[in-house]
Design an enzyme around this catalytic site. Structure first.
Site, PDB file in Angstrom:
ATOM      1  N   TRP A 163       0.835  -1.212   0.000  1.00 35.60           N
ATOM      2  CA  TRP A 163       0.000   0.000   0.000  1.00 35.60           C
ATOM      3  C   TRP A 163       0.862   1.252   0.000  1.00 35.60           C
ATOM      4  CZ3 TRP A 163      -4.192  -1.524  -1.925  1.00 35.60           C
ATOM      5  CH2 TRP A 163      -4.754  -2.754  -1.565  1.00 35.60           C
TER       6      TRP A 163
ATOM      7  N   ASP B 270      -2.189   6.597   6.049  1.00 40.37           N
ATOM      8  CA  ASP B 270      -3.209   5.651   5.574  1.00 40.37           C
ATOM      9  C   ASP B 270      -3.507   4.722   6.749  1.00 40.37           C
ATOM     10  OD1 ASP B 270      -4.630   3.530   4.506  1.00 40.37           O
ATOM     11  OD2 ASP B 270      -3.173   3.053   2.936  1.00 40.37           O
TER      12      ASP B 270
ATOM     13  N   LYS C 228     -12.326  -2.400   6.317  1.00 41.07           N
ATOM     14  CA  LYS C 228     -11.549  -3.261   7.207  1.00 41.07           C
ATOM     15  C   LYS C 228     -12.084  -3.196   8.636  1.00 41.07           C
ATOM     16  CE  LYS C 228      -8.666  -3.774   3.706  1.00 41.07           C
ATOM     17  NZ  LYS C 228      -7.773  -2.714   3.281  1.00 41.07           N
TER      18      LYS C 228
END
Ligand SMILES: *Cc1c(COP(=O)(O)O)cnc(C)c1O
Length: 356
Positions: free
Chosen positions: A99, A166, A190
């Site tokens: 990511w 993030d 999530k």
């Protein structure tokens, strides 16, 4: 058979949230209409987004001067919105996995990127420690929890430049000091809501400083001004997010979420370290994610991997296959994960050990 849902994302949500969401789909607030078929600008839905925003601020103790936005596009769109809005010349990124790399790739389209450190040399199995955040960059960006590799940074950096994170996969799992950030973002799927909504916490006076033209939909100012209603927001995921936030508050907030996360993680890492057949892919204690717990068969038992997967699946374990870049197993233990499910997985590992 009871299923134990260890999926990485979309992932487990509190049962109450799923039931309440289902009720709202059938009859929203006793209106005789579904939450799916009412105007996002009607007063009933406005109350939902207002409450979601207020709970976000309350639970994370967000100071004055920040906005909470509910957008589409996923965390992946934030990889480009962040540099679009904040990168004038140069930005610093910490590279801790897939990511982070995707965020870095997008930022390079807008200016110079300094990679302050990387753990690519060991398949991202640790968090780099000895790096300096430069003072001549527009911001420093990091991924707080590396969903794929199972590493986590559970601290708020003291930085000479504004910090952006993030937090897709560990938001609301512990207290954070939001005042140390310019922007925090993540996909909701999530730890918060069904897929489809992206949250952004942004410091209002940080926006509007870059010299380039920013397309309307990608400009944070548009969504600050419009209260996340410039266009039609993802109404159903926002409704579920509000319900999850009510649930988190009722359970005792992020302090309680953290207590549960530690309890689950100690139990599972304890078994991984004890069990003769398995080993954790992340070995440094402080780098081990509380959210995504990765483990593999020890080399001498490698051939048992498929057998354990079958064994665990037969006992109700779901979603424990590791990401293809790591292999082995990954048990994602987000906020809604009950301790009993972790116990069930541990028992499964113990039974398997006895049988071999
Ligand atoms: C899942 C994930 C993403 C991608 O989110 P999308 O909403 O699918 O774009 C980004 N960052 C992290 C840390 C993730 O876990």
């Amino acid at each position: 058979m009871k299923k134990h849902n260890f999926s990485a994302g979309p992932s487990i949500l509190p049962r109450e949230v799923i039931e309440e969401t289902a009720k709202g789909v059938l009859d929203f607030n006793g209106s005789g209409l579904s939450v799916l078929e009412v105007s996002h600008r009607g007063k009933d839905f406005q109350a939902v987004i207002d409450e979601a925003e207020a709970l976000f601020k309350e639970i994370l103790n967000i100071p004055e001067g920040y906005s909470v936005l509910f957008l589409g596009g996923g965390a992946s769109t934030q990889f480009c919105m962040v540099p679009y809005n904040f990168l004038e010349k140069k930005a610093a990124y910490l590279n801790t996995g897939v990511w982070s790399k995707k965020a870095i790739k997008e930022a390079k389209g807008f200016g110079e990127v300094v990679e302050v450190a990387s753990s690519a040399d060991a398949t991202f199995s640790y968090i780099p420690k000895d790096f300096v955040i430069p003072s001549d960059v527009d911001y420093f960006h990091f991924t707080s929890n590396n969903t794929i590799y199972g590493t986590e940074i559970r601290k708020d950096f003291d930085s000479p430049v504004p910090v952006i994170s993030d937090m897709s996969s560990d938001i609301f799992s512990r207290p954070i000091d939001v005042s140390k950030y310019m922007c925090i973002y993540g996909g909701a799927q999530k730890n918060l809501a069904p897929a489809g909504v992206t949250f952004v916490i942004v410091k209002n006076d940080a926006v509007g400083k870059v010299s380039r033209y920013i397309p309307t939909m990608l400009n944070y100012q548009t969504h600050i001004d419009g209260g996340s209603m410039f266009n039609t927001p993802p109404v159903l995921p926002i409704y579920s997010a509000m319900l999850t936030l009510r649930w988190i508050k009722a359970q005792g907030g992020v302090v309680e979420m953290q207590r549960r996360a530690v309890e689950r993680a100690e139990l599972l890492y304890g078994e991984i370290d004890r069990n003769r057949l398995f080993r954790g892919t992340v070995t440094c204690d402080e780098d081990r994610s509380y959210m995504n717990i990765c483990f593999v068969m020890k080399d001498e038992y490698k051939e048992l991997e498929a057998d354990f997967m079958k064994f665990a699946t037969e006992r109700g374990m779901v979603g424990i296959k590791g990401h293809r870049s790591v292999g082995g197993f990954r048990a994602s233990c987000y906020n809604a994960m009950p301790l009993e499910s972790v116990r069930a997985l541990v028992e499964c590992m113990q039974e398997f050990e006895k049988a071999h």
